[in-house]
Every structure is written in C-alpha cells, then in structure tokens.
Design a protein around this motif. Structure first.
Motif, PDB file in Angstrom:
ATOM      1  N   GLY A 126       9.578  94.567  50.591  1.00 35.95           N
ATOM      2  CA  GLY A 126       9.313  95.606  49.629  1.00 35.95           C
ATOM      3  C   GLY A 126       7.892  95.460  49.123  1.00 35.95           C
ATOM      4  N   PRO A 127       7.235  96.548  48.776  1.00 36.61           N
ATOM      5  CA  PRO A 127       7.704  97.932  48.805  1.00 36.61           C
ATOM      6  C   PRO A 127       7.587  98.603  50.172  1.00 36.61           C
ATOM      7  CG  PRO A 127       5.503  97.836  47.872  1.00 36.61           C
ATOM      8  CD  PRO A 127       5.891  96.409  48.169  1.00 36.61           C
ATOM      9  N   GLY A 128       7.222  97.852  51.223  1.00 37.11           N
ATOM     10  CA  GLY A 128       7.145  98.445  52.560  1.00 37.11           C
ATOM     11  C   GLY A 128       5.718  98.581  53.029  1.00 37.11           C
ATOM     12  N   LYS A 165       4.491  87.480  47.607  1.00 34.67           N
ATOM     13  CA  LYS A 165       5.137  88.793  47.509  1.00 34.67           C
ATOM     14  C   LYS A 165       4.374  89.846  48.317  1.00 34.67           C
ATOM     15  CE  LYS A 165       7.510  88.528  43.126  1.00 34.67           C
ATOM     16  NZ  LYS A 165       7.476  88.848  41.711  1.00 34.67           N
ATOM     17  N   GLY A 166       5.066  90.948  48.604  1.00 38.81           N
ATOM     18  CA  GLY A 166       4.482  92.042  49.366  1.00 38.81           C
ATOM     19  C   GLY A 166       3.172  92.539  48.773  1.00 38.81           C
ATOM     20  N   PHE A 167       2.174  92.682  49.615  1.00 37.71           N
ATOM     21  CA  PHE A 167       0.822  93.124  49.256  1.00 37.71           C
ATOM     22  C   PHE A 167       0.088  92.125  48.354  1.00 37.71           C
ATOM     23  CE2 PHE A 167       2.483  97.474  50.406  1.00 37.71           C
ATOM     24  CZ  PHE A 167       1.716  97.575  51.558  1.00 37.71           C
ATOM     25  N   GLY A 202      18.001  95.997  56.559  1.00 35.38           N
ATOM     26  CA  GLY A 202      17.001  97.062  56.677  1.00 35.38           C
ATOM     27  C   GLY A 202      15.701  96.478  57.176  1.00 35.38           C
ATOM     28  N   GLU A 203      14.842  97.305  57.681  1.00 41.61           N
ATOM     29  CA  GLU A 203      13.545  96.859  58.230  1.00 41.61           C
ATOM     30  C   GLU A 203      12.614  98.057  58.234  1.00 41.61           C
ATOM     31  OE1 GLU A 203      11.368  95.046  59.649  1.00 41.61           O
ATOM     32  OE2 GLU A 203      12.250  93.064  59.854  1.00 41.61           O
ATOM     33  N   TYR A 243      13.685 102.734  53.550  1.00 37.76           N
ATOM     34  CA  TYR A 243      13.292 102.426  54.932  1.00 37.76           C
ATOM     35  C   TYR A 243      14.135 103.236  55.902  1.00 37.76           C
ATOM     36  CZ  TYR A 243      11.002  98.151  53.157  1.00 37.76           C
ATOM     37  OH  TYR A 243      10.216  97.251  52.491  1.00 37.76           O
ATOM     38  N   HIS A 244      13.448 103.736  56.920  1.00 38.34           N
ATOM     39  CA  HIS A 244      14.146 104.459  57.980  1.00 38.34           C
ATOM     40  C   HIS A 244      14.890 103.471  58.869  1.00 38.34           C
ATOM     41  CE1 HIS A 244      14.887 107.835  60.609  1.00 38.34           C
ATOM     42  NE2 HIS A 244      14.460 107.130  61.645  1.00 38.34           N
TER      43      HIS A 244
END
Ligand SMILES: CC(=O)N[C@@H](CCC[C@H](N)C(=O)O)C(=O)O
Length: 359
Positions: free
Chosen positions: A114-116, A4-6, A306-307, A272-273
């Motif tokens: 996620g979470p980015g 998972k993220g992080f 998204g990215e 996310y932008h």
C-alpha cells in the motif's frame, strides 16, 4: 531495512549500490520515486521481457532470531519482499554479465503493500519508453516446499480494496450511557454485521473476504467513546462482486448510523486489480519448467491475496507464480522465515526460462 511504501529510500540506496557494482556495459538504470528501472540491452533484441520485484516492508515487529533480522524497529519484510529483491538482483547479475538476445527490463517496485506503486510506475514516462512485451513476477509461498512453483492460467489473486470506516457519536461519563451514543458498541456491532455480507450476500460458490485488521476508539476506560475507527480490507474474485460487497457494506454502515444515531464515513483507500495470468504464457511457462528443470510445477487454486502487479499485466501479457519457500509461519506473520534455498531455485529457473523466451 524494511520500509513503508514510498519511503524505501535506504532500500533504494542499497539496491542502487549493488546495481552500480555490476558490469555497466549492457545496462541502463533509472530511478522512479523510491523504485528503480534497470534495462539490460539484448545482443539482438526483437522484444523486451519484464521482471518485477516489490521492495517495501510491513509495519510488524519482527520476532525471528535471524542474524539478518530487521534493523527497523516495528517494520519487517513479512511478505518476503527481501527475498523477491534478492532473486531479482541474482537474475540481473547474471544478465548484466551474459545478456540475452532480447532486452530485459527489471522493475524494483515500491509500495506493493500500500498505497500501490505498480499503477503509477506503469504510467511513468520511463515505463512507456521501455515498455516490455511481457512481464513475469513471483511471490514466495510459505506453504509449498522449496523446489516447487505453483500457478495457474487466468485468475490467480483477488481484487482488493482497503476499507476505513469512521464513526462519530456522543461521548460521556461511563456511568451515564443513556446520555451518549457509544461508538465502541456501534463499532463492535458493525464488525459483526460486516461478516454477514460474506455469509449472506455473496454466492456461496463465489468467494469474498472482509477482514477488519485494526479497531481504534475511545480515550480511557471510564469515558464512553465519541469516536471509533475500523480499518480493513475487502477481497473478491471479480470486479462485479467487489461492487456488490461495497453496496452491502454501505447499507450496513448506513444502518449503524441510523440505529446508533451517529455520523459515519467510509473511505476505500487503495484498490488493486485482480492478477489475471495470461493463459498461453502461463501454460508455456509451466510446461517449460516441468520439462527442462528439476522444479516441481503445481497447478494451484486462486488465492484471496492481492497484488498491484495485477495492473502490470492488465494490458500486457504476463503471469505471476508462487515460489515454494517453506516456513512454519505464513505471510504477514512476525515469525515468517522463508527458506533461503528458494532464492537459488528461482534465479536458475527464471534465467533458464528468459533465455528460452529470448530465443
Ligand atoms: C501479497 C500480499 O500479501 N499483498 C497484500 C496487498 C495489500 C493491498 C492493500 N493494502 C489491502 O490491504 O487491500 C495483501 O494483503 O494481500
């Protein structure tokens, strides 16, 4: 080893072991959280070219029978990040042995799903010190054949916002519904109402998506649920549409609160932008690849994916492209099996393009 993220500690360790085995004469390595920056010093640098690969996995139980299937139960590289990392290592291997004239900065980025990780990564002191002048990234595309890349100038990927809605009412005995405010019924009604935002509030010539990917609520079949939770994501093609969609969601959630006499909370999680490809660089890349390689270049439409890479190229010129990796199952599917021949296509295309850009 999808993580998972992080939490990509094993992934980071694996990448570091590989990178430390490369010739070290021209490279500098710095870890950041569970990610890694690697700078390859150019022979006569006038600028720095950035290359980003994401490294996290998804909470999906893999259903492929591949010899290298996930060893982490309940986790899978279902968005191709294992392939993204392999490609980045391939390009890095080449430039560590044959440096270009310009510097090349490799960014192994955590937490894309996620979470980015992109935004905090570009806010880091390492990124500021090694700031690239342009950045390139790719994403595998199961729907395109190997030997194809697809991209476009301008908007490529949507704005995203996660969406978490909690509902709390009054639970009770399944046989006495009139004494309760049933949050399963309220949540089901809300899911249906949310789809009217897309159907009736978004201009049909614009586009937006609201997906509720997870519903939880209640405790057992004969107790009316006191709580329910919806988890989803919103996608829009502009920042303005995102604002409008959220206003409508808030109105509908408020309506459910009044109508079902319950309490609600909305949490937008991470946002996310949009990925906005630099028109000049993208056009030049498409032309270069068409004229100098055997890769077929397709001009595609924008997608609702998204990215967080969108943050990386918000203020630095850059672009992203889809890499054809034909798989009968799509992204985020438990049977995703991208064709590994795409790895070599990507490595040779990027090496050739970076040597061209590095003068
Ligand atoms: C390429 C891709 O599939 N990216 C993800 C990004 C997810 C962002 C966030 N967790 C959200 O769901 O809004 C995607 O689902 O498009």
């Amino acid at each position: 080893m999808p993580e998972k993220g992080f939490q990509e500690t094993k992934t980071q360790g694996y990448l570091l072991r590989y990178i430390h085995n490369l010739p070290q004469d021209h490279i500098e390595i710095k870890t950041w959280e569970t990610g890694i920056f690697v700078r390859v010093h150019g022979t006569n640098p006038t600028k720095t070219i950035g290359y980003r690969a994401d490294i996290d996995g998804l909470p999906i139980t893999e259903e492929t029978d591949l010899s290298f299937h996930s060893l982490h139960e309940g986790m899978m590289h279902a968005c191709g990040h294992d392939m993204h990392m392999s490609i980045a290592l391939g390009i890095l291997t080449h430039f560590s042995q044959n440096p270009a004239s310009d510097n090349i900065l490799f960014m192994f980025q955590p937490a894309e799903e996620g979470p980015g990780g992109a935004l905090p990564m570009i806010q880091s002191e390492i990124f500021k010190a090694w700031k690239p002048d342009m950045i390139v990234a790719l994403h595998i595309a199961p729907e395109y054949p190997v030997g194809t890349i697809a991209t476009k100038q301008g908007l490529l990927f949507a704005n995203t916002s996660e969406l978490f809605i909690d509902l709390k009412g009054r639970g009770g005995h399944a046989a006495y519904p009139h004494q309760t405010n049933d949050m399963v019924v309220a949540a089901c009604s809300l899911v249906t109402q949310l789809q009217t935002v897309i159907a009736r509030n978004v201009d049909p010539l614009d586009s937006a998506v609201i997906t509720i990917g997870k519903i939880t609520g209640g405790t057992v079949q004969n107790i009316i649920a006191e709580r329910a939770r919806l988890e989803g994501t919103i996608r829009t093609l502009s920042v303005e549409s995102m604002k409008k969609v959220k206003e409508r969601i808030e109105a509908l959630v408020h309506g459910v609160e009044v109508g079902y006499n319950c309490q609600t909370t909305i949490d937008y999680g991470s946002m996310y932008h949009q990925v906005d490809n630099d028109p000049t660089l993208t056009e030049e890349f498409m032309q270069y690849v068409s004229e100098n390689t055997n890769v077929r270049v397709v001009e595609c439409k924008e997608a609702m994916t998204g990215e967080d890479y969108g943050y990386m190229i918000e203020n630095i010129p850059g672009f992203m492209f889809w890499l054809g990796a034909e798989s009968p199952y799509g992204l985020h599917h438990s049977k995703l099996n991208p064709n590994e021949d795409a790895i070599g296509v990507a490595i040779s295309t990027i090496i050739s393009y970076f040597n061209f850009k590095a003068n």
